[in-house]
Design an enzyme around this catalytic site. Structure first.
Site, PDB file in Angstrom:
ATOM      1  N   LYS A 267      70.253 -87.328   8.767  1.00 27.74           N
ATOM      2  CA  LYS A 267      70.676 -86.152   9.540  1.00 27.74           C
ATOM      3  C   LYS A 267      71.140 -85.058   8.580  1.00 27.74           C
ATOM      4  O   LYS A 267      72.030 -85.262   7.764  1.00 27.74           O
ATOM      5  CB  LYS A 267      71.810 -86.541  10.489  1.00 27.74           C
ATOM      6  CG  LYS A 267      72.420 -85.363  11.254  1.00 27.74           C
ATOM      7  CD  LYS A 267      73.517 -85.819  12.235  1.00 27.74           C
ATOM      8  CE  LYS A 267      74.204 -84.621  12.877  1.00 27.74           C
ATOM      9  NZ  LYS A 267      75.308 -85.017  13.794  1.00 27.74           N
ATOM     10  N   ASP A 272      77.695 -77.908  11.774  1.00 33.36           N
ATOM     11  CA  ASP A 272      77.676 -78.235  13.202  1.00 33.36           C
ATOM     12  C   ASP A 272      78.886 -77.615  13.887  1.00 33.36           C
ATOM     13  O   ASP A 272      79.975 -78.190  13.881  1.00 33.36           O
ATOM     14  CB  ASP A 272      77.672 -79.761  13.383  1.00 33.36           C
ATOM     15  CG  ASP A 272      77.729 -80.155  14.859  1.00 33.36           C
ATOM     16  OD1 ASP A 272      77.503 -79.277  15.722  1.00 33.36           O
ATOM     17  OD2 ASP A 272      77.992 -81.349  15.133  1.00 33.36           O
ATOM     18  N   LYS A 279      82.860 -76.615  19.319  1.00 34.36           N
ATOM     19  CA  LYS A 279      83.926 -77.524  18.903  1.00 34.36           C
ATOM     20  C   LYS A 279      85.248 -76.776  18.841  1.00 34.36           C
ATOM     21  O   LYS A 279      85.262 -75.563  18.616  1.00 34.36           O
ATOM     22  CB  LYS A 279      83.615 -78.084  17.503  1.00 34.36           C
ATOM     23  CG  LYS A 279      82.504 -79.113  17.471  1.00 34.36           C
ATOM     24  CD  LYS A 279      82.345 -79.691  16.078  1.00 34.36           C
ATOM     25  CE  LYS A 279      81.229 -80.706  16.018  1.00 34.36           C
ATOM     26  NZ  LYS A 279      81.472 -81.920  16.814  1.00 34.36           N
ATOM     27  N   ASP A 290      78.182 -82.455   8.020  1.00 35.23           N
ATOM     28  CA  ASP A 290      77.272 -83.063   8.984  1.00 35.23           C
ATOM     29  C   ASP A 290      75.861 -83.259   8.403  1.00 35.23           C
ATOM     30  O   ASP A 290      74.944 -83.663   9.107  1.00 35.23           O
ATOM     31  CB  ASP A 290      77.230 -82.214  10.264  1.00 35.23           C
ATOM     32  CG  ASP A 290      77.015 -83.054  11.504  1.00 35.23           C
ATOM     33  OD1 ASP A 290      77.167 -84.283  11.432  1.00 35.23           O
ATOM     34  OD2 ASP A 290      76.677 -82.468  12.557  1.00 35.23           O
ATOM     35  N   ASP A 349      76.591 -80.188  21.688  1.00 33.60           N
ATOM     36  CA  ASP A 349      77.195 -80.754  20.476  1.00 33.60           C
ATOM     37  C   ASP A 349      76.609 -82.127  20.129  1.00 33.60           C
ATOM     38  O   ASP A 349      76.849 -82.651  19.044  1.00 33.60           O
ATOM     39  CB  ASP A 349      78.714 -80.843  20.669  1.00 33.60           C
ATOM     40  CG  ASP A 349      79.464 -80.978  19.349  1.00 33.60           C
ATOM     41  OD1 ASP A 349      78.829 -80.818  18.289  1.00 33.60           O
ATOM     42  OD2 ASP A 349      80.680 -81.252  19.392  1.00 33.60           O
ATOM     43  N   GLU A 351      73.821 -82.828  19.043  1.00 31.40           N
ATOM     44  CA  GLU A 351      72.599 -82.239  18.495  1.00 31.40           C
ATOM     45  C   GLU A 351      71.928 -83.139  17.462  1.00 31.40           C
ATOM     46  O   GLU A 351      70.732 -83.030  17.236  1.00 31.40           O
ATOM     47  CB  GLU A 351      72.913 -80.878  17.866  1.00 31.40           C
ATOM     48  CG  GLU A 351      73.413 -80.935  16.406  1.00 31.40           C
ATOM     49  CD  GLU A 351      74.723 -81.679  16.227  1.00 31.40           C
ATOM     50  OE1 GLU A 351      75.484 -81.761  17.211  1.00 31.40           O
ATOM     51  OE2 GLU A 351      74.982 -82.187  15.112  1.00 31.40           O
ATOM     52  N   ARG A 353      71.180 -86.291  17.488  1.00 32.99           N
ATOM     53  CA  ARG A 353      70.114 -87.123  18.071  1.00 32.99           C
ATOM     54  C   ARG A 353      68.907 -86.278  18.447  1.00 32.99           C
ATOM     55  O   ARG A 353      67.781 -86.764  18.463  1.00 32.99           O
ATOM     56  CB  ARG A 353      70.675 -87.900  19.267  1.00 32.99           C
ATOM     57  CG  ARG A 353      71.231 -87.045  20.361  1.00 32.99           C
ATOM     58  CD  ARG A 353      72.179 -87.795  21.292  1.00 32.99           C
ATOM     59  NE  ARG A 353      73.546 -87.887  20.754  1.00 32.99           N
ATOM     60  CZ  ARG A 353      74.549 -88.494  21.384  1.00 32.99           C
ATOM     61  NH1 ARG A 353      74.350 -89.087  22.552  1.00 32.99           N
ATOM     62  NH2 ARG A 353      75.745 -88.527  20.848  1.00 32.99           N
TER      63      ARG A 353
HETATM   64  N1  BES Z   1      78.551 -84.294  13.943  1.00 29.73           N
HETATM   65  C1  BES Z   1      79.173 -84.699  15.135  1.00 29.73           C
HETATM   66  C2  BES Z   1      79.850 -86.076  15.015  1.00 29.73           C
HETATM   67  C3  BES Z   1      81.138 -86.099  14.243  1.00 29.73           C
HETATM   68  C4  BES Z   1      82.298 -85.587  14.777  1.00 29.73           C
HETATM   69  C5  BES Z   1      81.186 -86.717  13.025  1.00 29.73           C
HETATM   70  C6  BES Z   1      83.473 -85.665  14.067  1.00 29.73           C
HETATM   71  C7  BES Z   1      82.365 -86.814  12.328  1.00 29.73           C
HETATM   72  C8  BES Z   1      83.517 -86.286  12.831  1.00 29.73           C
HETATM   73  C9  BES Z   1      78.142 -84.809  16.246  1.00 29.73           C
HETATM   74  O1  BES Z   1      77.117 -83.886  16.213  1.00 29.73           O
HETATM   75  C10 BES Z   1      78.874 -84.586  17.518  1.00 29.73           C
HETATM   76  O2  BES Z   1      79.370 -83.521  17.717  1.00 29.73           O
HETATM   77  N2  BES Z   1      78.927 -85.604  18.359  1.00 29.73           N
HETATM   78  C11 BES Z   1      79.633 -85.508  19.578  1.00 29.73           C
HETATM   79  C12 BES Z   1      78.824 -86.235  20.622  1.00 29.73           C
HETATM   80  C13 BES Z   1      79.344 -86.053  22.012  1.00 29.73           C
HETATM   81  C14 BES Z   1      79.152 -84.622  22.455  1.00 29.73           C
HETATM   82  C15 BES Z   1      78.597 -86.988  22.932  1.00 29.73           C
HETATM   83  C16 BES Z   1      81.003 -86.162  19.390  1.00 29.73           C
HETATM   84  O3  BES Z   1      81.089 -87.159  18.680  1.00 29.73           O
HETATM   85  O4  BES Z   1      81.966 -85.632  19.916  1.00 29.73           O
HETATM   86 ZN    ZN Z   2      76.614 -83.139  14.396  1.00 34.19          ZN
HETATM   87 MN    MN Z   3      77.665 -82.074  17.167  1.00 31.40          MN
END
Ligand code: BES
Ligand code: ZN
Ligand code: MN
Length: 497
Positions: A267, A272, A279, A290, A349, A351, A353
């Site tokens: 990834k 992000d 966020k 990210d 968010d 994104e 996947r």
């Molecule tokens: N890059 C983030 C995941 C992340 C968050 C990694 C904090 C490390 C620390 C990912 O793109 C994301 O935002 N995931 C969301 C998914 C949710 C919307 C289902 C998350 O984990 O909040």
């Molecule tokens: Zn992300």
């Molecule tokens: Mn995200």
């Protein structure tokens, strides 16, 4: 700073050095090297331990900065606990503390005698490799963006001492340097800020690696190319960004052309922000990390090329930003992936996947033996596992067990989570084939469930590195994980130990 790692074979009484690093054990026991040093110094080492100031528990350290010995100027005593039961983790901790202690001195070259000690289940080359990896990690600095760089440590040269196992030590140095180089590259691109490390920058790094190493080639696909491939999911994420997305492929050919490759997919979100599902502000800077999955792909391919491993390996990096914008994805939007599955984007968010699914479909073109993706995919992984292991999920037990075994050797831990069908329910959409989020419960698993819809044609494992790829707080910085794990997996696959 480039540190040299060398082999030193002369007997200790014929050796000259600014500092000798030797192990000591609880109950005032001396390692073989400490015994020789003790004899050379009229019993000074035993005398010091007898005073009781150093218990020699694991990772205790004591610098003796003057010795009554013309050839060995200083000694760094490192505690290794009980002599007959040194665990790999304890050994690693002790080696780390040696690096930390030396960093605080003016010593410019030292000789290390730690590998002679028997570590449970490991050999001399593993012991040596840990030293190179730990010193290199401990001496890493990020100075690119500082007008006045941090002070450089004095140490320039570290020799690993062995009178009897020169070959094993050389192997350990060679492997350790290759892994350390890969880790360093991964950390460096990860620590770079999002305004420098863009998708185009990552593409340049891949092209640069391909120029440097034989057997390594790079190909960069632009948005127009991805359009033609039908990567509607990936492109929907990059639409909200001014930075053009890149699909980077690095191919390493170390085996016959008919050997199926090991494929890594990383990834590469260079920032992000969450998109329209923005966020919160606190800690958002860390979303420059990210792209740590893609950094690990670069580092792993570099290490493999440096070691000329007899394998075929492909690294695929979908890279983009995720930004809020008038043209960005909106909650409720439905996009069509390269595989043909339609996706309802309930949260912009989620994104990672969305870009990974098209890259995982693209991976089929390489006729992979196995596919392993690495992604800072879910905050839920931190809730479930904290910052200790990476989350491991996959559709193949052999592959997952191999990764598990490699993680133990590399001291780069993973913990497997279930990928049961029951969880797939959570991804149901009323309007498309699949939703991009599965609700609050089991977020790491439902994210992997989403990916699993695109990986049915091959053996696949997913590493969620959200908790392990970087550290927050005062020690904020990239770790380079899981490069050590992945390189170990490759060494195992190549039957090299
Ligand atoms: N890059 C983030 C995941 C992340 C968050 C990694 C904090 C490390 C620390 C990912 O793109 C994301 O935002 N995931 C969301 C998914 C949710 C919307 C289902 C998350 O984990 O909040
Ligand atoms: Zn992300
Ligand atoms: Mn995200």
């Amino acid at each position: 700073m480039i540190m040299d790692y060398l082999l030193a074979t002369p007997p200790l009484d014929a050796l000259e050095t600014e500092c000798l690093i030797v192990a000591v054990f609880e109950n005032q026991q001396l390692s073989p090297a400490a015994q020789v040093l003790n004899a050379l110094t009229d019993g000074l080492i035993a005398e010091m331990l007898a005073r009781g100031d150093m218990q020699a528990k694991v990772a205790d350290s004591l610098l003796i900065n003057y010795l009554p010995c013309a050839s060995i100027k200083r000694a760094l005593l490192i505690g290794l606990g009980q002599a007959d039961s040194i665990t790999p983790k304890d050994y690693r901790k002790a080696v780390m503390s040696a690096a930390t202690a030396l960093k605080a001195t003016q010593v410019s070259s030292a000789v290390c005698c730690l590998p002679e000690n028997q570590v449970t289940g490991q050999n001399i080359s593993w012991n040596t490799r840990q030293i190179v990896e730990a010193f290199s990690a401990s001496f890493y600095q990020f100075n690119d963006c500082k007008s006045k760089p941090d002070d450089k440590p004095a140490l320039q040269q570290l020799s690993i001492h062995s009178e009897t196992d020169a070959d094993a030590v050389q192997t350990g140095i060679y492997q350790g340097e290759s892994i350390a180089k890969g880790v360093k590259l991964a950390r460096h691109v990860s620590d770079l800020p999002g305004n420098i490390c863009t998708p185009a920058y990552l593409a340049e790094q891949a092209v640069g690696l391909a120029k440097f190493y034989d057997n390594l080639t790079a190909e960069i696909l632009e948005e127009a190319d991805m359009e033609k491939l039908g990567m509607g999911s990936f492109l929907s994420v990059s639409r909200g960004s001014r930075q053009p997305a890149k699909l980077i492929t690095l191919e390493y050919n170390g085996a016959d052309s008919d050997t199926q490759p090991i494929v890594f997919v990383g990834k590469g979100l260079t920032f992000d922000a969450g998109g329209i599902s923005l966020k919160p502000g606190a800690g958002m800077d860390e979303m420059k990390y990210d792209m740590c999955g893609s950094a690990a792909v670069l580092g792993t391919l570099q290490a493999a090329a440096a070691m000329k491993l007899p394998l075929n390996i492909v690294g695929i990096i979908p890279s983009s930003e995720n930004m809020p914008d008038g043209d960005a994805n909106k909650p409720g939007d439905i996009v069509t992936s390269m595989a043909g599955l339609t996706i309802e984007i309930l949260n912009t968010d989620a994104e990672g996947r969305l870009i990974l699914c098209d890259a995982l479909t693209y991976a089929k073109k390489f006729n992979p033996d196995v596919v392993i993706d690495l992604a800072t995919l879910t905050g839920a992984c931190l809730v479930a596992l904290g910052r200790v292991p990476s989350g491991l999920l996959g559709n193949d037990d052999v592959l997952c067990n191999d990764l598990q075994a490699a993680s133990e050797t590399a001291l780069d831990s993973v913990w497997r989570l279930p990928l049961w069908d029951e969880y797939q329910e959570q991804l149901k959409s009323n309007f498309a084939d699949i939703a991009n989020i599965g609700g609050r419960d089991a977020g790491t698993i439902t994210a992997a469930c989403f990916l699993s819809r695109f990986t049915e044609d091959y053996q696949w494992a997913h590493l969620d590195i959200a908790g392990t790829a970087w550290k927050s707080g005062d020690a904020k910085g990239a770790t380079g994980r899981p490069v050590p794990l992945l390189v170990q997996y490759l060494l195992d696959r190549a039957n090299i130990d």
